[in-house]
Scaffold this active site. Structure first.
Site, PDB file in Angstrom:
ATOM      1  N   ARG A  22      31.843  57.463  35.657  1.00 45.40           N
ATOM      2  CA  ARG A  22      32.353  56.090  35.486  1.00 45.40           C
ATOM      3  C   ARG A  22      33.861  56.039  35.667  1.00 45.40           C
ATOM      4  O   ARG A  22      34.394  55.013  36.088  1.00 45.40           O
ATOM      5  CB  ARG A  22      32.017  55.573  34.083  1.00 45.40           C
ATOM      6  CG  ARG A  22      30.537  55.418  33.852  1.00 45.40           C
ATOM      7  CD  ARG A  22      30.303  54.820  32.510  1.00 45.40           C
ATOM      8  NE  ARG A  22      31.028  53.549  32.404  1.00 45.40           N
ATOM      9  CZ  ARG A  22      30.937  52.715  31.395  1.00 45.40           C
ATOM     10  NH1 ARG A  22      30.158  53.014  30.391  1.00 45.40           N
ATOM     11  NH2 ARG A  22      31.617  51.595  31.380  1.00 45.40           N
TER      12      ARG A  22
ATOM     13  N   LYS B 296      41.896  53.648  36.997  1.00 44.88           N
ATOM     14  CA  LYS B 296      40.698  52.816  36.729  1.00 44.88           C
ATOM     15  C   LYS B 296      41.065  51.593  35.891  1.00 44.88           C
ATOM     16  O   LYS B 296      40.688  50.474  36.217  1.00 44.88           O
ATOM     17  CB  LYS B 296      39.650  53.649  35.981  1.00 44.88           C
ATOM     18  CG  LYS B 296      38.546  52.817  35.327  1.00 44.88           C
ATOM     19  CD  LYS B 296      37.551  53.675  34.587  1.00 44.88           C
ATOM     20  CE  LYS B 296      37.891  53.995  33.158  1.00 44.88           C
ATOM     21  NZ  LYS B 296      37.542  52.947  32.151  1.00 44.88           N
ATOM     22  N   ASN B 297      41.802  51.845  34.800  1.00 42.51           N
ATOM     23  CA  ASN B 297      42.032  50.748  33.859  1.00 42.51           C
ATOM     24  C   ASN B 297      43.069  49.739  34.347  1.00 42.51           C
ATOM     25  O   ASN B 297      43.190  48.651  33.779  1.00 42.51           O
ATOM     26  CB  ASN B 297      42.399  51.306  32.483  1.00 42.51           C
ATOM     27  CG  ASN B 297      41.201  51.957  31.814  1.00 42.51           C
ATOM     28  OD1 ASN B 297      40.078  51.819  32.289  1.00 42.51           O
ATOM     29  ND2 ASN B 297      41.441  52.679  30.732  1.00 42.51           N
TER      30      ASN B 297
HETATM   31  N1  EPU Z   1      40.087  44.817  19.168  1.00 42.62           N
HETATM   32  C1  EPU Z   1      39.871  43.794  18.273  1.00 42.62           C
HETATM   33  N2  EPU Z   1      39.596  42.539  18.776  1.00 42.62           N
HETATM   34  C2  EPU Z   1      39.563  42.285  20.108  1.00 42.62           C
HETATM   35  C3  EPU Z   1      39.805  43.333  21.014  1.00 42.62           C
HETATM   36  C4  EPU Z   1      40.056  44.593  20.514  1.00 42.62           C
HETATM   37  O1  EPU Z   1      39.893  43.989  17.062  1.00 42.62           O
HETATM   38  O2  EPU Z   1      39.318  41.138  20.498  1.00 42.62           O
HETATM   39  C5  EPU Z   1      40.377  46.160  18.661  1.00 42.62           C
HETATM   40  C6  EPU Z   1      39.431  47.223  19.182  1.00 42.62           C
HETATM   41  O3  EPU Z   1      38.270  47.312  18.428  1.00 42.62           O
HETATM   42  C7  EPU Z   1      40.305  48.456  19.083  1.00 42.62           C
HETATM   43  C8  EPU Z   1      41.684  47.938  19.416  1.00 42.62           C
HETATM   44  O4  EPU Z   1      41.638  46.531  19.177  1.00 42.62           O
HETATM   45  O5  EPU Z   1      40.295  48.954  17.767  1.00 42.62           O
HETATM   46  C9  EPU Z   1      42.126  48.196  20.825  1.00 42.62           C
HETATM   47  O6  EPU Z   1      41.111  47.811  21.758  1.00 42.62           O
HETATM   48  P1  EPU Z   1      41.454  47.211  23.182  1.00 42.62           P
HETATM   49  O7  EPU Z   1      40.986  45.812  23.244  1.00 42.62           O
HETATM   50  O8  EPU Z   1      42.879  47.487  23.498  1.00 42.62           O
HETATM   51  O9  EPU Z   1      40.510  48.079  24.140  1.00 42.62           O
HETATM   52  P2  EPU Z   1      40.000  47.569  25.538  1.00 42.62           P
HETATM   53  O10 EPU Z   1      41.011  46.701  26.138  1.00 42.62           O
HETATM   54  O11 EPU Z   1      38.607  47.067  25.413  1.00 42.62           O
HETATM   55  C10 EPU Z   1      41.069  49.421  27.027  1.00 42.62           C
HETATM   56  C11 EPU Z   1      40.602  50.519  27.910  1.00 42.62           C
HETATM   57  C12 EPU Z   1      40.011  51.629  27.068  1.00 42.62           C
HETATM   58  C13 EPU Z   1      41.087  52.121  26.096  1.00 42.62           C
HETATM   59  C14 EPU Z   1      41.590  50.962  25.248  1.00 42.62           C
HETATM   60  C15 EPU Z   1      42.725  51.345  24.325  1.00 42.62           C
HETATM   61  C16 EPU Z   1      39.961  49.434  29.980  1.00 42.62           C
HETATM   62  C17 EPU Z   1      38.883  49.062  30.921  1.00 42.62           C
HETATM   63  N3  EPU Z   1      39.588  50.022  28.847  1.00 42.62           N
HETATM   64  O12 EPU Z   1      39.923  48.947  26.338  1.00 42.62           O
HETATM   65  O13 EPU Z   1      39.676  52.676  27.973  1.00 42.62           O
HETATM   66  O14 EPU Z   1      40.540  53.118  25.255  1.00 42.62           O
HETATM   67  O15 EPU Z   1      42.054  49.911  26.115  1.00 42.62           O
HETATM   68  O16 EPU Z   1      43.777  51.875  25.048  1.00 42.62           O
HETATM   69  O17 EPU Z   1      41.125  49.239  30.255  1.00 42.62           O
HETATM   70  C18 EPU Z   1      38.478  54.526  28.765  1.00 42.62           C
HETATM   71  O18 EPU Z   1      39.054  54.375  29.851  1.00 42.62           O
HETATM   72  O19 EPU Z   1      37.812  55.527  28.469  1.00 42.62           O
HETATM   73  C19 EPU Z   1      38.578  53.460  27.770  1.00 42.62           C
HETATM   74  C20 EPU Z   1      37.706  53.329  26.778  1.00 42.62           C
END
Ligand code: EPU
Length: 421
Positions: free
Chosen positions: A400, A22-23
């Site tokens: 999802r 998915k991701n």
């Molecule tokens: N963060 C910031 N600023 C930003 C972006 C993120 O401070 O601009 C922080 C977040 O709050 C968090 C950390 O950085 O503490 C990591 O967040 P990240 O941005 O890596 O998360 P994401 O890219 O929004 C993806 C996956 C998540 C997974 C996380 C971490 C997708 C669609 N989602 O989210 O997947 O938990 O990386 O590996 O790829 C799931 O599949 O259940 C899921 C939540």
């Protein structure tokens, strides 16, 4: 609304085929907005989040459809709309993935600012800072991020935040930089396999990206990208969830289409618990010793233990012989499942971003409520081992991100019924 009614006590045995990730699929689908030529994606899982992004790409002028072999075709036909509205982002935060591609290809984007969610605050400041470093002008109007740039230019961007790098932020910037003028260097980039897959996909369309998979990604901008065909990598989180399913039911599963090299930290923790993960005939066999040992686990950015498997591992550790400690370093508030597991007899004590798991001899079936995708998976796992019947409500969360999870589990011996309330 659907719920799962689960009869506990079944031992799982047999083969499970792991779906595409998915991701990985979501940012790859969004990146198809970078070209007017057709992209064909294989192994895109059939999930609510994927269907949602298919709808969003349609509103953004792409023709999106699945063929008989279930490959996903995406072809941009009308590049005039640049809006991902509140409804779209509210339904799925990953809609933010369209920001980079829209800005790079259409020169403007309007994407609703994501709010918090069940697993924490989840800001997007690093995405926005990265876009600015590529020359975009940004403003916030009516809750929407408005961005424009006649043509993005290369830049040096530091993607580190208080909790490490950002996966979708890295994806967004890397995607946008493919069509920027000049060279972009992304430092403290996310190293997740999904970023490697996105970079490989973009390169297959003519992008010039190197270093993806390391903390320093270099993108040499090109004038345009062409179409192509690409196969999405297997879902490491689904695979890890099935590993826990085998272990918790004291069963034995053979996982097909599973890449253990993406799950080294998980296999390491499982081995310490007493769960065997070994290659057999091109598959990955997971079996467990009857007794589970307690361990300490800290979630970290890749290649550390993934936050997306923290809840599932917690369920397993609820049944270990002793006390385990789980520390969440990515989303410190991602513990909505603890209270629900407590309703099934788990002994969990939360202190800040850490949970002490005191092993118990059994979990007991109960009605419980899913709060987010991975928490729901943890409750399904608990239901499969709990004495008696467990009802997991709000399973739309699990739909999802897991493709036909109850069908896959039932095919190897689980007793899960989907019931419409
Ligand atoms: N963060 C910031 N600023 C930003 C972006 C993120 O401070 O601009 C922080 C977040 O709050 C968090 C950390 O950085 O503490 C990591 O967040 P990240 O941005 O890596 O998360 P994401 O890219 O929004 C993806 C996956 C998540 C997974 C996380 C971490 C997708 C669609 N989602 O989210 O997947 O938990 O990386 O590996 O790829 C799931 O599949 O259940 C899921 C939540």
């Amino acid at each position: 609304m659907d719920m799962f009614v689960i009869e506990g006590g079944a031992r799982l045995r047999g083969q499970v085929s792991i779906s595409g990730s998915k991701n990985a699929a979501l940012p790859i689908m969004a990146a198809c907005l970078l070209t007017e030529e057709e992209c064909i994606l294989e192994h895109v899982p059939d999930l609510a989040d994927v269907r949602h992004l298919m709808d969003l790409l349609s509103t953004l002028g792409a023709k999106v459809w699945r063929d008989e072999a279930q490959s996903l075709h995406i072809k941009v036909e009308d590049a005039s709309c640049c809006l991902a509205d509140y409804e779209s982002v509210r339904r799925m935060r990953a809609s933010i993935c369209v920001l980079g591609p829209l800005l790079a290809r259409r020169g403007r984007a309007e994407v609703s600012m994501p709010g918090g969610c069940a697993i924490g605050d989840r800001p997007v400041n690093l995405h926005l800072r990265g876009m600015e470093a590529l020359g975009a002008t940004l403003s916030l109007e009516g809750g929407n991020i408005r961005a424009h740039a006649d043509r993005l230019h290369g830049g040096d961007i530091f993607m580190g935040g208080p909790f490490g790098s950002t996966v979708l932020g890295t994806a967004n910037i890397m995607t946008a930089a493919t069509l920027a003028k000049g060279r972009t260097v992304i430092e403290a980039a996310a190293c997740e396999p999904e970023i490697v897959d996105l970079g490989d996909f973009l390169n297959s369309l003519g992008a010039r990206i190197s270093g993806h998979g390391s903390p320093r990604i270099v993108v040499e901008g090109v004038e345009s990208l062409h179409g192509g065909r690409y196969q999405v990598l297997p879902d490491r989180i689904e695979a890890g969830t099935f590993m826990v399913a085998a272990a918790i039911t004291n069963g034995e599963l053979d996982l097909v289409n599973c890449r253990t090299e993406h799950l080294m930290a998980v296999v390491d923790r499982l081995a310490s618990i007493g769960v065997n993960v070994e290659p057999v005939d091109g598959m990955v066999r997971v079996s467990s010793a009857r007794r589970l040992r307690p361990v300490d686990v800290t979630t970290q950015p890749y290649p550390g233990f993934p936050t997306d498997l923290q809840a599932q591992l917690m369920t397993l550790l609820c049944l270990a012989d002793g006390n385990s400690i789980i520390t969440e370093k990515i989303f410190p508030d991602r513990f909505m499942h603890t209270a629900e597991l407590g309703r099934m007899g788990a002994r969990l004590r939360k202190e800040g971003p850490t949970v002490v798991v005191q092993g118990v001899s059994e979990l007991i079936g109960a009605p419980v409520m899913a709060s987010d995708l991975r928490a729901s998976a943890a409750l399904v796992l608990a239901g499969m081992v709990g004495q008696g019947t467990t009802e997991v409500r709000r399973v739309y969360h699990i739909d999802r991100g897991y493709e036909r999870i109850e069908a896959k589990l039932n095919a190897v011996g689980a007793k899960i019924e989907r019931v419409t309330e």
